[in-house]
Design a protein around this motif. Structure first.
Motif, PDB file in Angstrom:
ATOM      1  N   ALA A  42       0.831  -1.208   0.000  1.00 29.72           N
ATOM      2  CA  ALA A  42       0.000   0.000   0.000  1.00 29.72           C
ATOM      3  C   ALA A  42       0.865   1.258   0.000  1.00 29.72           C
ATOM      4  CB  ALA A  42      -0.934  -0.004   1.204  1.00 29.72           C
ATOM      5  N   ARG A  43       2.035   1.201   0.635  1.00 32.61           N
ATOM      6  CA  ARG A  43       2.953   2.353   0.597  1.00 32.61           C
ATOM      7  C   ARG A  43       3.361   2.654  -0.842  1.00 32.61           C
ATOM      8  NH1 ARG A  43       4.800   0.211   5.651  1.00 32.61           N
ATOM      9  NH2 ARG A  43       4.521   1.805   7.274  1.00 32.61           N
ATOM     10  N   LEU A  44       3.672   1.609  -1.601  1.00 27.20           N
ATOM     11  CA  LEU A  44       4.061   1.821  -2.987  1.00 27.20           C
ATOM     12  C   LEU A  44       2.931   2.496  -3.768  1.00 27.20           C
ATOM     13  CD1 LEU A  44       6.512   1.224  -4.845  1.00 27.20           C
ATOM     14  CD2 LEU A  44       5.276  -0.812  -5.608  1.00 27.20           C
ATOM     15  N   ASN A  45       1.691   2.085  -3.493  1.00 26.76           N
ATOM     16  CA  ASN A  45       0.556   2.656  -4.225  1.00 26.76           C
ATOM     17  C   ASN A  45       0.226   4.068  -3.760  1.00 26.76           C
ATOM     18  OD1 ASN A  45       0.480   0.339  -5.674  1.00 26.76           O
ATOM     19  ND2 ASN A  45      -1.553  -0.315  -5.012  1.00 26.76           N
ATOM     20  N   GLY A  59       4.450  11.736   4.381  1.00 25.73           N
ATOM     21  CA  GLY A  59       4.869  11.394   5.741  1.00 25.73           C
ATOM     22  C   GLY A  59       3.764  10.814   6.578  1.00 25.73           C
ATOM     23  N   SER A  60       2.616  11.477   6.590  1.00 24.97           N
ATOM     24  CA  SER A  60       1.486  11.042   7.396  1.00 24.97           C
ATOM     25  C   SER A  60       0.867   9.761   6.849  1.00 24.97           C
ATOM     26  CB  SER A  60       0.441  12.161   7.438  1.00 24.97           C
ATOM     27  OG  SER A  60      -0.613  11.845   8.299  1.00 24.97           O
ATOM     28  N   SER A  61       0.876   9.586   5.533  1.00 25.14           N
ATOM     29  CA  SER A  61       0.358   8.358   4.933  1.00 25.14           C
ATOM     30  C   SER A  61       1.226   7.170   5.325  1.00 25.14           C
ATOM     31  CB  SER A  61       0.313   8.494   3.412  1.00 25.14           C
ATOM     32  OG  SER A  61      -0.665   9.432   3.013  1.00 25.14           O
ATOM     33  N   ALA A  94      -3.047   7.017   1.886  1.00 26.20           N
ATOM     34  CA  ALA A  94      -2.879   5.712   2.527  1.00 26.20           C
ATOM     35  C   ALA A  94      -4.215   4.987   2.639  1.00 26.20           C
ATOM     36  CB  ALA A  94      -2.257   5.886   3.911  1.00 26.20           C
ATOM     37  N   LEU A  95      -5.232   5.694   3.076  1.00 20.72           N
ATOM     38  CA  LEU A  95      -6.547   5.087   3.205  1.00 20.72           C
ATOM     39  C   LEU A  95      -7.093   4.662   1.848  1.00 20.72           C
ATOM     40  CD1 LEU A  95      -8.961   4.270   4.890  1.00 20.72           C
ATOM     41  CD2 LEU A  95      -9.741   6.643   4.862  1.00 20.72           C
ATOM     42  N   ILE A 100      -8.720   0.581  -2.030  1.00 20.22           N
ATOM     43  CA  ILE A 100      -8.605   0.003  -3.383  1.00 20.22           C
ATOM     44  C   ILE A 100      -8.159  -1.452  -3.278  1.00 20.22           C
ATOM     45  CG2 ILE A 100      -7.275   0.097  -5.533  1.00 20.22           C
ATOM     46  CD1 ILE A 100      -7.286   3.191  -5.170  1.00 20.22           C
ATOM     47  N   ALA A 101      -7.203  -1.699  -2.395  1.00 21.43           N
ATOM     48  CA  ALA A 101      -6.738  -3.078  -2.196  1.00 21.43           C
ATOM     49  C   ALA A 101      -7.856  -3.979  -1.677  1.00 21.43           C
ATOM     50  CB  ALA A 101      -5.562  -3.089  -1.214  1.00 21.43           C
ATOM     51  N   GLN A 102      -8.757  -3.420  -0.891  1.00 20.36           N
ATOM     52  CA  GLN A 102      -9.864  -4.191  -0.319  1.00 20.36           C
ATOM     53  C   GLN A 102     -11.040  -4.332  -1.280  1.00 20.36           C
ATOM     54  OE1 GLN A 102      -8.322  -5.638   2.533  1.00 20.36           O
ATOM     55  NE2 GLN A 102     -10.278  -5.275   3.530  1.00 20.36           N
ATOM     56  N   GLY A 103     -10.978  -3.636  -2.406  1.00 25.15           N
ATOM     57  CA  GLY A 103     -12.071  -3.699  -3.363  1.00 25.15           C
ATOM     58  C   GLY A 103     -13.216  -2.758  -3.051  1.00 25.15           C
TER      59      GLY A 103
END
Length: 645
Positions: A42-45, A59-61, A94-95, A100-103
């Protein structure tokens, strides 16, 4: 809280497709290890989204992603009514990456951060998976209590998890919200503090130390746990233990690292609290982006190898096509910084106050040159404004700084209280108006004239070009009462030129372009520039439109408006603000009250709805305030023969 506006990263970009998150979730591995892997993916995205958009909060993400990944993969049961939201809102990328990862969000949204129709810069309830609007700090715990009260009344179940920032804890509403949660034994509320130790500019400790947080929360009756917010095993153990606490609200103080996951972005890489944190907002440079991708990818590969899993697919996207910045852009805040220093040299009673926005508000040189006359108040606007009131009562001349969206609204009652004392205070609001549009509604300040304009004796002004900044600041400092200097923060191209002998005269504007068919009256760098461009477009249609820069947002000299009425068969007012309560309504009301022999036809242009988040040009077009749309609306009005206020 700052929101520096950067540039799109000019290199190839990389992201992990959603199907790879699905595969990782199915791996036969201990859940905490999967959470760590998921967080790095998720950091990469999140980095991809920020790099593509050209702005966002890295930073906060990054500091919050281990927490978010644990909550969504392990802790929450959304089918049972569990809810999460981020009160600070800066961690929106980040959220979004997790959703997106969760669909919950479609994968194509990954490419639309801070774009019209995409994902707004701060959370907005119109986005699937988001339950409240945030970004204006301090409100989250109160909203969570309201949600849980509604659940009880309607017979619904579920827990609420709220993430706050540590700088956010300087807001007074945070501490107001703690009392009743404990009194009412709200046991299904869990607050997680992302304690990453840094704010917009400097460390929390330097800006406004929070002291013993554990003891403070306990004193308010909350159950407190303190953990390493990046230790996914400890996260799992802690939240499991918290399930047994049912008669107290709970707070997890998660010690995190701002920028976690990329060595040179991490707050721990900073040598001292004198050094600024560079990756609070904006986007990294191309070489920094590629170095960050290499670090994150290497760690993802290492974790997968440890789990005996195949490598994750990473999609490469060609370098974005970036339009060059227009030539001739000018900025207001460098002119403001210079003017403030000049005035401070002449006025030993002048002091400057800031609310954690020293870089954005151009105050770093003042703080360096006049350290004894500079007060950093942290994210506490109400306290700052009342301190300024006390200073003014004792003979100082306070100049108070924050973004207009916060300065005009949060301490509104305190500003009014100071005004009732006839205190001479200058309020300086940055990030004013609809642009930059990327951060979204929480940071688009388009209501300050309506919020403050009716306060007796308070005068609001806005410069149309850098050359008008110093004269208006000088006028405000000389004025024997409260004043508000409103300025946009982005660079912009303008053809506005003031007369060489220009001196501000209260309630009177200056003609920048003559025209016999209509006169556009406006203020500020953005709208004056667009008005002049609109006048050029109208001239191509054979319509001669004049432009008057009127820096007085809530004042109009009767003789001046009568002269306008005499010269202009059609009067158009143009607001970088909601039309209702804006400068245009003040001007037209002043004109009507002056009983002109002939009332011109009037058209008042401004915002009618909350502006969306998006790229600047997209949003100006959709709200009808770019030169093309302005010229079109004026031409249609001139042909209609009707009066519209």
């Amino acid at each position: 809280m700052g929101d520096l506006i950067g540039d799109v990263v000019e290199s190839e970009l990389y992201y992990v497709p959603a199907r790879e998150f699905d595969r990782v979730r199915q791996l036969n591995a201990p859940r905490p290890k999967l959470v760590s892997l998921y967080a790095d993916m998720a950091r990469l995205n999140a980095l991809y989204m920020i790099a593509r958009a050209g702005s966002g909060h890295i930073g906060s993400s990054f500091s919050s992603l281990d927490i978010l990944s644990h909550l969504y993969l392990t802790e929450m049961n959304r089918d049972a009514g569990d809810i999460f939201f981020s009160s600070k809102g800066h961690d929106a990328p980040a959220l979004y990456a997790v959703l997106i990862a969760q669909g919950v969000l479609p994968e194509q949204k990954l490419h639309g951060l801070r774009r019209l129709g995409g994902l707004p810069g701060h959370p907005d309830i119109g986005t699937p998976g988001l339950v409240t609007n945030t970004g204006s700090l301090g409100m989250g715990i109160s909203k969570a209590k309201g949600m849980l009260f509604a659940n009880r009344v309607t017979g619904k179940g579920g827990r609420v998890f709220v993430l706050t920032g540590d700088g956010e804890l300087q807001e007074g509403q945070i501490w107001e919200s703690l009392v009743s949660a404990a009194n009412h034994r709200v046991g299904n509320l869990t607050v997680i503090v992302d304690h990453n130790k840094f704010q917009s500019d400097f460390s929390v400790e330097r800006t406004s130390s929070l002291g013993d947080l554990d003891a403070k929360f306990r004193a308010f009756g909350w159950h407190v746990a303190r953990i390493d917010g990046h230790d996914t095993e400890l996260l799992a153990e802690t939240f499991k233990a918290l399930e047994k606490i049912t008669d107290q609200p709970k707070v997890v103080i998660a010690d995190t690292v701002k920028g976690k996951g990329v060595s040179f972005m991490e707050g721990t890489s900073i040598d001292s609290d004198v050094e600024m944190f560079r990756f609070h907002s904006g986007a990294p440079k191309a070489d920094e982006y590629l170095r960050a991708v290499e670090e994150i990818e290497a760690r993802i590969s290492s974790q997968l190898a440890g789990l005996h899993a195949t490598a994750v697919e990473v999609v490469r996207v060609d370098k974005p096509v970036v339009a060059p910045a227009p030539a001739g852009q000018v900025k207001l805040f460098p002119a403001y910084t210079e003017a403030l220093l000049v005035e401070a040299e002449k006025r030993p009673e002048l002091v400057a106050l800031d609310a954690d926005l020293a870089l954005d508000m151009g105050l770093l040189p003042f703080g360096e040159k006049f350290p004894d006359r500079y007060l950093e108040c942290g994210i506490a606007e109400q306290d700052m404004v009342s301190q300024a009131g006390g200073m003014a009562l004792r003979g100082l001349l306070p100049v108070v700084h924050s973004f207009s969206c916060f300065l005009s609204t949060r301490p509104n009652e305190q500003i009014y209280n100071n005004a009732t004392e006839d205190s001479r205070i200058v309020y300086v609001g940055g990030l004013s108006g609809v642009l930059p549009a990327g951060p979204g509604h929480s940071h688009q300040s388009v209501r300050e004239i309506s919020a403050l304009g009716g306060i007796p004796n308070l005068v609001m002004v806005e410069p149309c070009c850098p050359e008008e900044v110093a004269p208006l600041l000088r006028w405000c400092l000389d004025y024997q009462g409260p004043s508000f200097l409103r300025m946009i923060s982005i660079p912009y191209v303008t053809s506005a030129k003031l007369p060489a002998d220009y001196v501000p005269q209260s309630g009177r504007g200056v003609t920048l372009r003559s025209g016999g068919d209509a006169t556009i009256v406006t203020s500020g760098l953005l709208m004056t520039a667009e008005a002049l461009r609109a006048a050029e477009l109208l001239a191509q249609r054979g319509i001669a439109a004049g432009v008057v820069a009127h820096p007085w947002l809530n004042r109009a000299d009767p003789e001046f408006v009568l002269d306008l009425a005499a010269r202009a068969p059609v009067l158009i007012t143009l607001d970088n603000h909601f039309r209702i309560g804006g400068q245009g309504q003040h001007l037209i009301a002043a004109l009507a009250g002056s009983n002109p022999p002939r009332m011109p036809r009037c058209l008042s242009l401004g915002l009618e709805q909350c502006p969306p988040s998006g790229r600047n040009d997209e949003v100006l077009d959709v709200v009808g305030l770019d030169a093309d749309r302005i010229a079109q609306r004026i031409a249609e009005f001139l042909g209609s023969g009707t009066r519209k206020l």
